[in-house]
Design a protein around this motif. Structure first.
Motif, PDB file in Angstrom:
ATOM      1  N   ALA A 126       0.837  -1.212   0.000  1.00 23.86           N
ATOM      2  CA  ALA A 126       0.000   0.000   0.000  1.00 23.86           C
ATOM      3  C   ALA A 126       0.867   1.254   0.000  1.00 23.86           C
ATOM      4  O   ALA A 126       0.459   2.292  -0.525  1.00 23.86           O
ATOM      5  CB  ALA A 126      -0.945  -0.002   1.196  1.00 23.86           C
ATOM      6  N   ALA A 127       2.076   1.153   0.567  1.00 23.83           N
ATOM      7  CA  ALA A 127       3.001   2.290   0.601  1.00 23.83           C
ATOM      8  C   ALA A 127       3.872   2.349  -0.655  1.00 23.83           C
ATOM      9  O   ALA A 127       4.759   3.193  -0.757  1.00 23.83           O
ATOM     10  CB  ALA A 127       3.888   2.196   1.842  1.00 23.83           C
ATOM     11  N   GLY A 128       3.629   1.451  -1.615  1.00 24.34           N
ATOM     12  CA  GLY A 128       4.362   1.480  -2.875  1.00 24.34           C
ATOM     13  C   GLY A 128       5.588   0.575  -2.935  1.00 24.34           C
ATOM     14  O   GLY A 128       6.320   0.599  -3.919  1.00 24.34           O
ATOM     15  N   ILE A 129       5.820  -0.223  -1.926  1.00 25.23           N
ATOM     16  CA  ILE A 129       6.951  -1.154  -1.933  1.00 25.23           C
ATOM     17  C   ILE A 129       6.439  -2.483  -2.466  1.00 25.23           C
ATOM     18  O   ILE A 129       5.764  -3.235  -1.768  1.00 25.23           O
ATOM     19  CB  ILE A 129       7.551  -1.327  -0.518  1.00 25.23           C
ATOM     20  N   THR A 130       6.722  -2.734  -3.733  1.00 28.29           N
ATOM     21  CA  THR A 130       6.168  -3.926  -4.380  1.00 28.29           C
ATOM     22  C   THR A 130       7.229  -4.866  -4.939  1.00 28.29           C
ATOM     23  O   THR A 130       6.908  -5.962  -5.360  1.00 28.29           O
ATOM     24  CB  THR A 130       5.223  -3.514  -5.530  1.00 28.29           C
ATOM     25  N   GLU A 131       8.485  -4.438  -4.933  1.00 27.46           N
ATOM     26  CA  GLU A 131       9.550  -5.291  -5.446  1.00 27.46           C
ATOM     27  C   GLU A 131      10.277  -5.961  -4.288  1.00 27.46           C
ATOM     28  O   GLU A 131      10.799  -5.294  -3.396  1.00 27.46           O
ATOM     29  CB  GLU A 131      10.532  -4.477  -6.280  1.00 27.46           C
ATOM     30  N   PHE A 132      10.287  -7.287  -4.322  1.00 28.78           N
ATOM     31  CA  PHE A 132      10.961  -8.075  -3.299  1.00 28.78           C
ATOM     32  C   PHE A 132      11.964  -8.979  -3.996  1.00 28.78           C
ATOM     33  O   PHE A 132      11.671  -9.545  -5.047  1.00 28.78           O
ATOM     34  CB  PHE A 132       9.950  -8.917  -2.510  1.00 28.78           C
ATOM     35  N   THR A 133      13.139  -9.110  -3.402  1.00 25.03           N
ATOM     36  CA  THR A 133      14.199  -9.931  -3.960  1.00 25.03           C
ATOM     37  C   THR A 133      14.419 -11.122  -3.049  1.00 25.03           C
ATOM     38  O   THR A 133      14.574 -10.957  -1.831  1.00 25.03           O
ATOM     39  CB  THR A 133      15.517  -9.123  -4.034  1.00 25.03           C
ATOM     40  N   ARG A 134      14.428 -12.319  -3.616  1.00 23.79           N
ATOM     41  CA  ARG A 134      14.694 -13.523  -2.812  1.00 23.79           C
ATOM     42  C   ARG A 134      16.196 -13.638  -2.629  1.00 23.79           C
ATOM     43  O   ARG A 134      16.957 -13.580  -3.564  1.00 23.79           O
ATOM     44  CB  ARG A 134      14.138 -14.757  -3.521  1.00 23.79           C
ATOM     45  N   ASP A 135      16.622 -13.741  -1.388  1.00 18.37           N
ATOM     46  CA  ASP A 135      18.035 -13.856  -1.058  1.00 18.37           C
ATOM     47  C   ASP A 135      18.189 -15.031  -0.105  1.00 18.37           C
ATOM     48  O   ASP A 135      17.204 -15.647   0.295  1.00 18.37           O
ATOM     49  CB  ASP A 135      18.508 -12.545  -0.380  1.00 18.37           C
ATOM     50  N   THR A 136      19.406 -15.320   0.270  1.00 19.41           N
ATOM     51  CA  THR A 136      19.639 -16.408   1.212  1.00 19.41           C
ATOM     52  C   THR A 136      19.020 -16.112   2.566  1.00 19.41           C
ATOM     53  O   THR A 136      18.832 -17.007   3.374  1.00 19.41           O
ATOM     54  CB  THR A 136      21.151 -16.662   1.400  1.00 19.41           C
ATOM     55  N   LEU A 137      18.697 -14.853   2.826  1.00 16.82           N
ATOM     56  CA  LEU A 137      18.122 -14.450   4.107  1.00 16.82           C
ATOM     57  C   LEU A 137      16.614 -14.219   4.047  1.00 16.82           C
ATOM     58  O   LEU A 137      16.054 -13.624   4.937  1.00 16.82           O
ATOM     59  CB  LEU A 137      18.803 -13.164   4.607  1.00 16.82           C
ATOM     60  N   GLU A 138      15.939 -14.642   3.041  1.00 15.34           N
ATOM     61  CA  GLU A 138      14.496 -14.446   2.826  1.00 15.34           C
ATOM     62  C   GLU A 138      14.254 -13.300   1.854  1.00 15.34           C
ATOM     63  O   GLU A 138      15.179 -12.768   1.269  1.00 15.34           O
ATOM     64  CB  GLU A 138      13.731 -14.202   4.145  1.00 15.34           C
ATOM     65  N   ASP A 139      12.974 -12.909   1.689  1.00 15.66           N
ATOM     66  CA  ASP A 139      12.625 -11.814   0.796  1.00 15.66           C
ATOM     67  C   ASP A 139      13.142 -10.504   1.376  1.00 15.66           C
ATOM     68  O   ASP A 139      12.935 -10.208   2.553  1.00 15.66           O
ATOM     69  CB  ASP A 139      11.107 -11.715   0.624  1.00 15.66           C
ATOM     70  N   GLU A 140      13.807  -9.728   0.521  1.00 16.68           N
ATOM     71  CA  GLU A 140      14.318  -8.428   0.947  1.00 16.68           C
ATOM     72  C   GLU A 140      13.685  -7.349   0.082  1.00 16.68           C
ATOM     73  O   GLU A 140      13.247  -7.597  -1.037  1.00 16.68           O
ATOM     74  CB  GLU A 140      15.838  -8.386   0.841  1.00 16.68           C
ATOM     75  N   PHE A 141      13.646  -6.130   0.601  1.00 19.38           N
ATOM     76  CA  PHE A 141      13.077  -4.998  -0.132  1.00 19.38           C
ATOM     77  C   PHE A 141      13.867  -3.749   0.200  1.00 19.38           C
ATOM     78  O   PHE A 141      14.675  -3.722   1.125  1.00 19.38           O
ATOM     79  CB  PHE A 141      11.589  -4.809   0.204  1.00 19.38           C
ATOM     80  N   GLN A 142      13.596  -2.714  -0.587  1.00 17.32           N
ATOM     81  CA  GLN A 142      14.253  -1.432  -0.386  1.00 17.32           C
ATOM     82  C   GLN A 142      13.213  -0.326  -0.492  1.00 17.32           C
ATOM     83  O   GLN A 142      12.345  -0.351  -1.366  1.00 17.32           O
ATOM     84  CB  GLN A 142      15.335  -1.225  -1.450  1.00 17.32           C
ATOM     85  N   SER A 143      13.315   0.652   0.411  1.00 14.57           N
ATOM     86  CA  SER A 143      12.466   1.835   0.375  1.00 14.57           C
ATOM     87  C   SER A 143      13.395   3.034   0.462  1.00 14.57           C
ATOM     88  O   SER A 143      13.887   3.365   1.539  1.00 14.57           O
ATOM     89  CB  SER A 143      11.484   1.833   1.548  1.00 14.57           C
ATOM     90  N   GLY A 144      13.696   3.652  -0.675  1.00 14.35           N
ATOM     91  CA  GLY A 144      14.702   4.710  -0.699  1.00 14.35           C
ATOM     92  C   GLY A 144      16.042   4.097  -0.334  1.00 14.35           C
ATOM     93  O   GLY A 144      16.471   3.118  -0.941  1.00 14.35           O
ATOM     94  N   ASP A 145      16.675   4.623   0.699  1.00 12.79           N
ATOM     95  CA  ASP A 145      17.965   4.100   1.157  1.00 12.79           C
ATOM     96  C   ASP A 145      17.839   3.230   2.404  1.00 12.79           C
ATOM     97  O   ASP A 145      18.823   2.981   3.096  1.00 12.79           O
ATOM     98  CB  ASP A 145      18.925   5.262   1.435  1.00 12.79           C
ATOM     99  N   ILE A 146      16.627   2.785   2.708  1.00 11.91           N
ATOM    100  CA  ILE A 146      16.391   1.898   3.848  1.00 11.91           C
ATOM    101  C   ILE A 146      16.040   0.517   3.307  1.00 11.91           C
ATOM    102  O   ILE A 146      15.279   0.385   2.351  1.00 11.91           O
ATOM    103  CB  ILE A 146      15.271   2.447   4.755  1.00 11.91           C
ATOM    104  N   TYR A 147      16.614  -0.496   3.945  1.00 13.32           N
ATOM    105  CA  TYR A 147      16.430  -1.871   3.495  1.00 13.32           C
ATOM    106  C   TYR A 147      15.628  -2.645   4.519  1.00 13.32           C
ATOM    107  O   TYR A 147      15.609  -2.306   5.699  1.00 13.32           O
ATOM    108  CB  TYR A 147      17.798  -2.537   3.284  1.00 13.32           C
ATOM    109  N   GLY A 148      14.988  -3.707   4.055  1.00 11.75           N
ATOM    110  CA  GLY A 148      14.214  -4.538   4.954  1.00 11.75           C
ATOM    111  C   GLY A 148      14.257  -5.984   4.544  1.00 11.75           C
ATOM    112  O   GLY A 148      14.552  -6.320   3.386  1.00 11.75           O
ATOM    113  N   MET A 149      13.957  -6.829   5.503  1.00 13.74           N
ATOM    114  CA  MET A 149      13.936  -8.260   5.282  1.00 13.74           C
ATOM    115  C   MET A 149      12.627  -8.796   5.860  1.00 13.74           C
ATOM    116  O   MET A 149      12.208  -8.364   6.947  1.00 13.74           O
ATOM    117  CB  MET A 149      15.127  -8.887   6.012  1.00 13.74           C
ATOM    118  N   MET A 150      11.997  -9.722   5.155  1.00 11.97           N
ATOM    119  CA  MET A 150      10.733 -10.293   5.587  1.00 11.97           C
ATOM    120  C   MET A 150      10.972 -11.532   6.449  1.00 11.97           C
ATOM    121  O   MET A 150      12.010 -12.173   6.372  1.00 11.97           O
ATOM    122  CB  MET A 150       9.880 -10.673   4.372  1.00 11.97           C
TER     123      MET A 150
END
Length: 187
Positions: free
Chosen positions: A144-168
Protein backbone atom coordinates in the motif's frame (compact mmCIF):
# COMPACT_ATOMS: atom_id res chain seq x y z
CA UNK A 1 2.14 3.42 13.11
CA UNK A 2 3.94 6.65 14.13
CA UNK A 3 1.63 6.98 17.14
CA UNK A 4 2.52 3.45 18.26
CA UNK A 5 6.21 4.33 18.02
CA UNK A 6 5.61 7.44 20.10
CA UNK A 7 3.73 5.50 22.75
CA UNK A 8 6.33 2.73 22.84
CA UNK A 9 9.13 5.24 23.21
CA UNK A 10 7.28 7.27 25.82
CA UNK A 11 7.02 4.10 27.92
CA UNK A 12 10.82 3.89 27.87
CA UNK A 13 11.28 7.43 29.20
CA UNK A 14 13.14 7.66 32.50
CA UNK A 15 11.04 8.45 35.54
CA UNK A 16 10.94 12.04 36.72
CA UNK A 17 13.55 12.95 39.31
CA UNK A 18 11.92 13.03 42.73
CA UNK A 19 14.32 15.35 44.52
CA UNK A 20 13.20 16.96 47.72
CA UNK A 21 11.94 20.52 47.69
CA UNK A 22 13.97 22.95 49.80
CA UNK A 23 12.80 22.81 53.42
CA UNK A 24 10.60 19.76 52.90
CA UNK A 25 10.96 16.00 53.08
CA UNK A 26 8.05 15.16 50.81
CA UNK A 27 8.48 15.43 47.01
CA UNK A 28 4.74 16.09 46.72
CA UNK A 29 5.28 19.38 48.58
CA UNK A 30 7.02 20.88 45.54
CA UNK A 31 5.45 24.04 44.21
CA UNK A 32 3.21 23.92 41.16
CA UNK A 33 5.84 26.00 39.36
CA UNK A 34 8.52 23.35 40.03
CA UNK A 35 6.22 20.61 38.78
CA UNK A 36 5.51 22.62 35.62
CA UNK A 37 9.21 22.92 34.82
CA UNK A 38 9.66 19.14 35.08
CA UNK A 39 6.70 18.43 32.81
CA UNK A 40 7.92 20.95 30.22
CA UNK A 41 11.10 18.97 29.54
CA UNK A 42 11.09 18.06 25.85
CA UNK A 43 10.27 14.46 25.03
CA UNK A 44 12.38 13.20 22.17
CA UNK A 45 11.32 10.38 19.91
CA UNK A 46 13.64 8.29 17.75
CA UNK A 47 12.96 8.08 14.02
CA UNK A 48 14.86 5.74 11.73
CA UNK A 49 16.79 7.62 9.05
CA UNK A 50 18.99 6.54 6.12
CA UNK A 51 21.70 8.95 7.35
CA UNK A 52 21.65 7.72 10.98
CA UNK A 53 18.89 8.37 13.49
CA UNK A 54 16.65 11.41 13.71
CA UNK A 55 15.58 12.71 17.11
CA UNK A 56 12.19 14.40 17.06
CA UNK A 57 11.01 16.86 19.71
CA UNK A 58 7.46 15.67 20.33
CA UNK A 59 6.19 19.13 21.29
CA UNK A 60 7.65 21.18 18.44
CA UNK A 61 8.28 18.61 15.73
CA UNK A 62 11.83 19.90 15.29
CA UNK A 63 14.40 17.25 14.44
CA UNK A 64 18.09 16.65 14.99
CA UNK A 65 20.14 14.09 13.08
CA UNK A 66 22.52 11.74 14.88
CA UNK A 67 24.62 11.01 11.78
CA UNK A 68 26.65 7.97 10.88
CA UNK A 69 30.28 8.56 11.81
CA UNK A 70 29.40 10.08 15.21
CA UNK A 71 31.58 8.81 18.08
CA UNK A 72 30.20 5.70 19.80
CA UNK A 73 30.24 7.19 23.31
CA UNK A 74 28.30 10.30 22.19
CA UNK A 75 25.66 8.23 20.37
CA UNK A 76 25.21 5.88 23.33
CA UNK A 77 24.93 8.78 25.79
CA UNK A 78 22.26 10.43 23.62
CA UNK A 79 20.26 7.23 23.01
CA UNK A 80 20.50 6.07 26.63
CA UNK A 81 18.91 9.35 27.75
CA UNK A 82 15.96 8.64 25.43
CA UNK A 83 15.57 4.85 25.26
CA UNK A 84 17.21 3.72 28.49
CA UNK A 85 20.32 1.66 29.10
CA UNK A 86 21.09 -0.89 26.36
CA UNK A 87 19.89 -4.38 27.26
CA UNK A 88 22.83 -5.94 25.44
CA UNK A 89 26.28 -4.81 24.33
CA UNK A 90 28.79 -6.89 22.44
CA UNK A 91 31.38 -7.38 19.74
CA UNK A 92 31.28 -9.39 16.55
CA UNK A 93 34.64 -10.03 14.92
CA UNK A 94 33.53 -11.74 11.71
CA UNK A 95 31.15 -9.33 9.98
CA UNK A 96 31.23 -8.37 6.31
CA UNK A 97 32.52 -4.84 6.96
CA UNK A 98 35.00 -6.11 9.58
CA UNK A 99 34.80 -6.20 13.39
CA UNK A 100 31.78 -4.35 14.81
CA UNK A 101 30.46 -3.58 18.27
CA UNK A 102 26.75 -3.20 18.98
CA UNK A 103 24.26 -1.91 21.53
CA UNK A 104 20.68 -3.17 21.63
CA UNK A 105 17.76 -1.38 23.30
CA UNK A 106 14.40 -2.63 24.61
CA UNK A 107 12.57 -0.91 21.72
CA UNK A 108 14.10 -3.33 19.17
CA UNK A 109 16.80 -0.92 18.01
CA UNK A 110 20.33 -2.25 17.53
CA UNK A 111 23.13 0.20 16.79
CA UNK A 112 26.34 -0.88 15.05
CA UNK A 113 29.73 0.77 15.53
CA UNK A 114 32.95 0.35 13.55
CA UNK A 115 36.34 1.90 14.24
CA UNK A 116 35.04 5.11 12.61
CA UNK A 117 32.02 5.40 14.96
CA UNK A 118 28.26 4.91 14.47
CA UNK A 119 28.00 2.90 11.27
CA UNK A 120 24.58 1.24 11.08
CA UNK A 121 21.28 0.40 12.71
CA UNK A 122 18.65 -2.29 12.54
CA UNK A 123 15.15 -2.21 13.96
CA UNK A 124 12.87 -5.13 14.80
CA UNK A 125 10.32 -3.06 16.71
CA UNK A 126 7.78 -0.33 16.12
CA UNK A 127 10.18 2.60 15.64
CA UNK A 128 9.36 4.29 12.34
CA UNK A 129 10.96 6.36 9.65
CA UNK A 130 9.66 9.92 9.28
CA UNK A 131 7.22 8.64 6.65
CA UNK A 132 5.92 5.78 8.84
CA UNK A 133 7.84 2.71 7.65
CA UNK A 134 8.31 0.26 10.52
CA UNK A 135 9.47 -3.30 11.17
CA UNK A 136 5.96 -3.84 12.57
CA UNK A 137 4.51 -3.62 9.03
CA UNK A 138 3.16 -6.50 6.98
CA UNK A 139 3.40 -7.14 3.22
CA UNK A 140 0.00 -5.57 2.51
CA UNK A 141 1.04 -2.35 4.30
CA UNK A 142 4.33 -2.28 2.39
CA UNK A 143 2.53 -2.73 -0.92
CA UNK A 144 0.00 0.00 0.00
CA UNK A 145 3.00 2.29 0.60
CA UNK A 146 4.36 1.48 -2.87
CA UNK A 147 6.95 -1.15 -1.93
CA UNK A 148 6.17 -3.93 -4.38
CA UNK A 149 9.55 -5.29 -5.45
CA UNK A 150 10.96 -8.08 -3.30
CA UNK A 151 14.20 -9.93 -3.96
CA UNK A 152 14.69 -13.52 -2.81
CA UNK A 153 18.04 -13.86 -1.06
CA UNK A 154 19.64 -16.41 1.21
CA UNK A 155 18.12 -14.45 4.11
CA UNK A 156 14.50 -14.45 2.83
CA UNK A 157 12.62 -11.81 0.80
CA UNK A 158 14.32 -8.43 0.95
CA UNK A 159 13.08 -5.00 -0.13
CA UNK A 160 14.25 -1.43 -0.39
CA UNK A 161 12.47 1.84 0.37
CA UNK A 162 14.70 4.71 -0.70
CA UNK A 163 17.97 4.10 1.16
CA UNK A 164 16.39 1.90 3.85
CA UNK A 165 16.43 -1.87 3.49
CA UNK A 166 14.21 -4.54 4.95
CA UNK A 167 13.94 -8.26 5.28
CA UNK A 168 10.73 -10.29 5.59
CA UNK A 169 9.98 -13.15 8.00
CA UNK A 170 10.31 -16.66 6.47
CA UNK A 171 6.60 -16.79 5.57
CA UNK A 172 7.09 -13.55 3.61
CA UNK A 173 4.10 -11.71 5.11
CA UNK A 174 5.64 -9.78 8.04
CA UNK A 175 8.69 -7.51 8.15
CA UNK A 176 11.46 -9.04 10.28
CA UNK A 177 13.94 -6.15 10.29
CA UNK A 178 14.68 -2.74 8.77
CA UNK A 179 18.33 -1.75 8.45
CA UNK A 180 20.81 0.78 7.09
CA UNK A 181 24.60 0.79 7.07
CA UNK A 182 26.84 -1.82 8.65
CA UNK A 183 25.36 -5.01 10.06
CA UNK A 184 26.45 -8.55 10.73
CA UNK A 185 23.99 -10.60 8.69
CA UNK A 186 25.56 -13.85 7.50
CA UNK A 187 24.67 -14.38 3.85
Amino acid sequence: MPMLAALALAACQPAADETQAPGGNDPSSQSAEGAQVASDAPIQLIALDPEGLRLVDEATGSTRLVPFGSPEDEVLTTLTAIAGVPIERGEMDECGPGPLTFAEFTNGLRLWFSQTGFSGWESTGELTTMDGLSAAANRAELEAAGITEFTRDTLEDEFQSGDIYGMMEPEGQEVAVLYVGDNCFMR
